[in-house]
Design an enzyme around this catalytic site. Structure first.
Site, mmCIF file in Angstrom:
data_model
loop_
_atom_site.group_PDB
_atom_site.id
_atom_site.type_symbol
_atom_site.label_atom_id
_atom_site.label_comp_id
_atom_site.label_asym_id
_atom_site.label_seq_id
_atom_site.Cartn_x
_atom_site.Cartn_y
_atom_site.Cartn_z
ATOM 1 N N ALA A 196 0.858 -1.188 0.000
ATOM 2 C CA ALA A 196 0.000 0.000 0.000
ATOM 3 C C ALA A 196 0.892 1.235 0.000
ATOM 4 O O ALA A 196 2.122 1.124 0.148
ATOM 5 C CB ALA A 196 -0.883 0.011 1.239
ATOM 6 N N LYS A 197 0.329 2.369 -0.179
ATOM 7 C CA LYS A 197 1.050 3.626 -0.020
ATOM 8 C C LYS A 197 0.036 4.726 0.204
ATOM 9 O O LYS A 197 -1.118 4.617 -0.258
ATOM 10 C CB LYS A 197 1.863 3.952 -1.281
ATOM 11 C CG LYS A 197 3.065 4.833 -1.005
ATOM 12 C CD LYS A 197 4.232 4.025 -0.476
ATOM 13 C CE LYS A 197 5.451 4.867 -0.252
ATOM 14 N NZ LYS A 197 6.625 4.014 0.034
#
Ligand code: NAD
Length: 410
Positions: free
Chosen positions: A101-102
């Site tokens: 994720a980011k």
């Protein structure tokens, strides 16, 4: 082409080799969930500014989503998608139980006061909190954020869900952070560099190293490379770089930086621009700042024997092809800077077990995981006769695909 399309070029090459069908490619390539939020902030002068914020959950086949939080003017949705997908392949390359994720806010944190950053971070966390959870999604720092930002995130999340230190990693040690987390991305990068140098027949002792970016990652790369006997001849920050062909005294450069002077003006060094720094004659070039700094335009002029990608996506696909043709080895981001997420994994584990490791334990475990990942990649390089990047993507994509199959997605 945007950063996400560029990363997907690397993905597609691995998918071709693995013989993945179109549907499976879509499943692995597309983010599983994306959230865009407005982040209104009361500025110190009383006005209101509204920033764009994102949390992009790319893939969770192998474990909860995991990835950093970037505060940067260029952190738009495609950049955050690209970084989220790199996290998916990275956590798989080092074989830790996370997905990718980011998150980020499109802003220039250098123009914001501490109180404005505090308010912005809290509002952002509140707006994305329903996606987070110690077994769902665990943010960390990235460019423009640090342990203080993580402390604010933990506090804002805790105000909703109760005391939850494991909700973010990269926290200050006093409130549940791990010893060694700060140095972990840099330390991991230097371990990989050392292992690769041995296999390439290069000597680390006295190797001339250039580092672009002297932040959380780059400054530790420079410090640890210096400790290992490398000659760090140039380093830079956003304001420009410094060069000394006889080697810089890195601990003194760190002191100079901590006095608030940036790196430029360090006694006994010459000034060098960030553009020229990349083209200096050296053995190892370490881009440790932003994306796409090595591209079609400057790749023909790079004079390093090895490029070590401590930053995420610092080399474009066109730049990568030129470096490969010129026989310059590129050690890819999804292997090189994975020490950061491995350090985060240790912090998360300690938080869940309410138990503390000491620095030796952290360094030893980090070394074990990074060495094992490097050897897995090196084995594919030799067996398949591919580049380090192709090998790392084959390993990462292959592992995520396998997990997705076992769980019944494909
Ligand atoms: P940071 O904000 O601590 O440091 C960034 C450094 O790059 C600073 O020295 C800054 O002055 C410099 N910089 C910024 N813009 C620049 C430009 N346009 N030209 C040249 N230099 C510039 O960030 P960081 O956490 O060290 O992250 C650097 C890279 O490493 C990013 O690609 C990030 O995604 C990646 N990374 C970070 C971590 C982590 O745990 N912090 C882990 C893995 C990978």
């Amino acid at each position: 082409m945007n950063a996400f399309d560029e990363v997907n070029q690397f993905f597609d090459r691995a998918a071709d080799r693995l013989g993945l069908d179109d549907g499976t490619r879509d499943l692995l390539k597309k983010p599983w969930r994306e959230l865009t939020v407005s982040v209104p902030v009361r500025m110190d002068d009383g006005s209101i500014e509204v920033f764009n914020g994102y949390r992009i959950q790319h893939n969770a086949a192998r474990g909860p989503y995991k990835g950093g939080t970037r505060f940067h003017p260029a952190a738009d949705v495609n950049e955050v998608r690209a970084l989220a997908s790199l996290m998916t392949w990275k956590t798989a390359v080092v074989d830790i139980p996370f997905g990718g994720a980011k998150g980020g806010i499109q802003c220039d944190p250098r123009t914001l006061s501490e109180t404005e950053r505090n308010r912005m971070t809290r509002r952002y966390t509140t707006n994305i909190h329903h996606l987070l959870g110690v077994n769902r999604d665990i943010p960390a720092p990235d460019m423009g954020t640090d342990s203080q930002t993580m402390a604010w995130m933990m506090d804002a999340y805790g105000a909703i869900a109760g005391y939850t230190p494991g909700i973010v990693t990269g926290k200050p040690i006093e409130i549940g952070g791990s010893v060694g987390r700060d140095a972990a991305p840099g330390r991991g990068a230097v371990y990989v560099m050392g292992e690769a140098a041995r296999d390439m027949g290069l000597t680390v002792d006295g190797a001339r190293v250039v580092v672009q970016g002297f932040g959380q990652v780059g400054s530790w790369v420079a410090r640890i490379a210096h400790e290992m006997g490398c000659k760090v001849v140039a380093v830079s920050g956003i304001e420009g770089g410094i060069y000394n062909p006889n080697g810089l005294d890195i601990p003194k450069v760190v002191e100079h930086l901590q006095e608030g002077n940036g790196v430029v003006g360090f006694p006994g060094s010459d000034a060098v621009s960030n553009t020229d720094l990349l083209e200096l004659d050296c053995d190892v070039l370490v881009p440790a700042a932003i994306e796409s700094v090595i591209h079609q335009g400057n790749a023909p002029r790079i004079r390093a024997a090895v490029v070590v990608e401590a930053a995420n996506h610092p080399v474009t696909p066109e730049g990568d092809a030129i470096l490969n043709d010129r026989g310059i080895h590129v050690l890819p981001d999804i292997l090189v800077n994975a020490g950061g997420v491995v350090g985060s994994y240790f912090e998360w584990t300690q938080n869940l077990y309410q138990h503390k490791w000491d620095e030796d334990e952290v360094s030893e475990e980090l070394h074990k995981i990074m060495s094992s990942a490097y050897r897995d990649v090196w084995e594919i390089v030799q067996r398949e006769q591919v580049t380090f990047r192709e090998a790392a993507f084959l390993l990462g994509v292959g592992r995520v695909h396998h997990a997705a199959k076992l769980r019944g997605f494909v």
